[in-house]
Write a protein that holds these residues in place. Structure first.
Motif, mmCIF file in Angstrom:
data_model
loop_
_atom_site.group_PDB
_atom_site.id
_atom_site.type_symbol
_atom_site.label_atom_id
_atom_site.label_comp_id
_atom_site.label_asym_id
_atom_site.label_seq_id
_atom_site.Cartn_x
_atom_site.Cartn_y
_atom_site.Cartn_z
ATOM 1 N N MET A 73 0.854 -1.176 0.000
ATOM 2 C CA MET A 73 0.000 0.000 0.000
ATOM 3 C C MET A 73 0.895 1.233 0.000
ATOM 4 S SD MET A 73 -2.851 -1.204 2.726
ATOM 5 C CE MET A 73 -3.929 -2.570 2.325
ATOM 6 N N LEU A 74 0.725 2.081 -0.998
ATOM 7 C CA LEU A 74 1.550 3.272 -1.160
ATOM 8 C C LEU A 74 0.697 4.504 -0.909
ATOM 9 C CD1 LEU A 74 3.277 2.114 -4.449
ATOM 10 C CD2 LEU A 74 4.263 2.094 -2.150
ATOM 11 N N THR A 120 6.394 -1.136 7.431
ATOM 12 C CA THR A 120 5.834 0.173 7.131
ATOM 13 C C THR A 120 6.926 1.219 7.262
ATOM 14 O OG1 THR A 120 4.016 1.709 7.584
ATOM 15 C CG2 THR A 120 5.064 0.686 9.489
ATOM 16 N N GLY A 121 6.746 2.350 6.594
ATOM 17 C CA GLY A 121 7.729 3.415 6.727
ATOM 18 C C GLY A 121 7.424 4.583 5.822
ATOM 19 N N GLY A 122 8.103 5.677 6.099
ATOM 20 C CA GLY A 122 8.025 6.866 5.265
ATOM 21 C C GLY A 122 9.124 6.813 4.214
ATOM 22 N N LEU A 123 8.934 7.543 3.147
ATOM 23 C CA LEU A 123 9.892 7.531 2.051
ATOM 24 C C LEU A 123 10.444 8.919 1.796
ATOM 25 C CD1 LEU A 123 7.897 5.262 -0.417
ATOM 26 C CD2 LEU A 123 9.748 4.582 1.113
ATOM 27 N N ILE A 134 5.175 9.617 -3.539
ATOM 28 C CA ILE A 134 4.797 8.595 -2.574
ATOM 29 C C ILE A 134 5.484 8.937 -1.262
ATOM 30 C CG2 ILE A 134 4.874 6.144 -2.007
ATOM 31 C CD1 ILE A 134 3.058 6.823 -4.386
ATOM 32 N N GLY A 135 4.701 9.134 -0.203
ATOM 33 C CA GLY A 135 5.242 9.557 1.084
ATOM 34 C C GLY A 135 5.504 8.425 2.050
ATOM 35 N N GLY A 136 4.841 7.285 1.868
ATOM 36 C CA GLY A 136 5.030 6.170 2.781
ATOM 37 C C GLY A 136 4.441 4.895 2.211
ATOM 38 N N PHE A 137 4.691 3.793 2.916
ATOM 39 C CA PHE A 137 4.219 2.498 2.438
ATOM 40 C C PHE A 137 3.874 1.597 3.615
ATOM 41 C CE2 PHE A 137 8.489 1.560 3.576
ATOM 42 C CZ PHE A 137 8.476 0.233 3.969
#
Length: 107
Positions: free
Chosen positions: A5-6, A38-41, A69-72
């Motif tokens: 999930m992006l 999960t995490g931020g990009l 894209i800010g996170g996943f």
């Protein structure tokens, strides 16, 4: 089934309520074994292009901030419907915006 999930970048600054709700959501999914990562990009990133033996690395950013894209989140669920429900719950917490969801194939 695994799904990636992006989350597209959010325009506003998160508040304490958002942090609390998201923290509880992440804790729930982690405890149930659904959330794998999960995490931020980094908004800038880089891209790598190959053509034969040539390899080119170009530093970003490449898109407008609202498109980045800010996170996943990588989740493991039993069905597409369960992935849709998790994405729905996520959107309810963070508000308006866009989430891209892709099934992950392979081991």
């Amino acid at each position: 089934m695994r799904y990636l999930m992006l989350q597209k970048s959010h325009a506003g600054e998160p508040d304490e309520k958002l942090y609390a709700e998201m923290g509880a959501f992440i804790e729930e999914l982690t405890a149930s074994g659904v959330l794998l990562a999960t995490g931020g990009l980094d908004a800038a990133g880089f891209k790598m292009t190959s053509a034969g033996d040539d390899l080119t690395i170009t530093d970003g950013p490449f898109t407008e901030a609202k498109e980045a894209i800010g996170g996943f989140a990588l989740v493991e669920v039993r069905s597409k419907e369960e992935a849709v429900e998790l994405a729905r719950r996520f959107r309810k917490i963070v508000g308006d915006g866009e989430t891209l969801v892709h099934q992950v194939f392979g081991p």
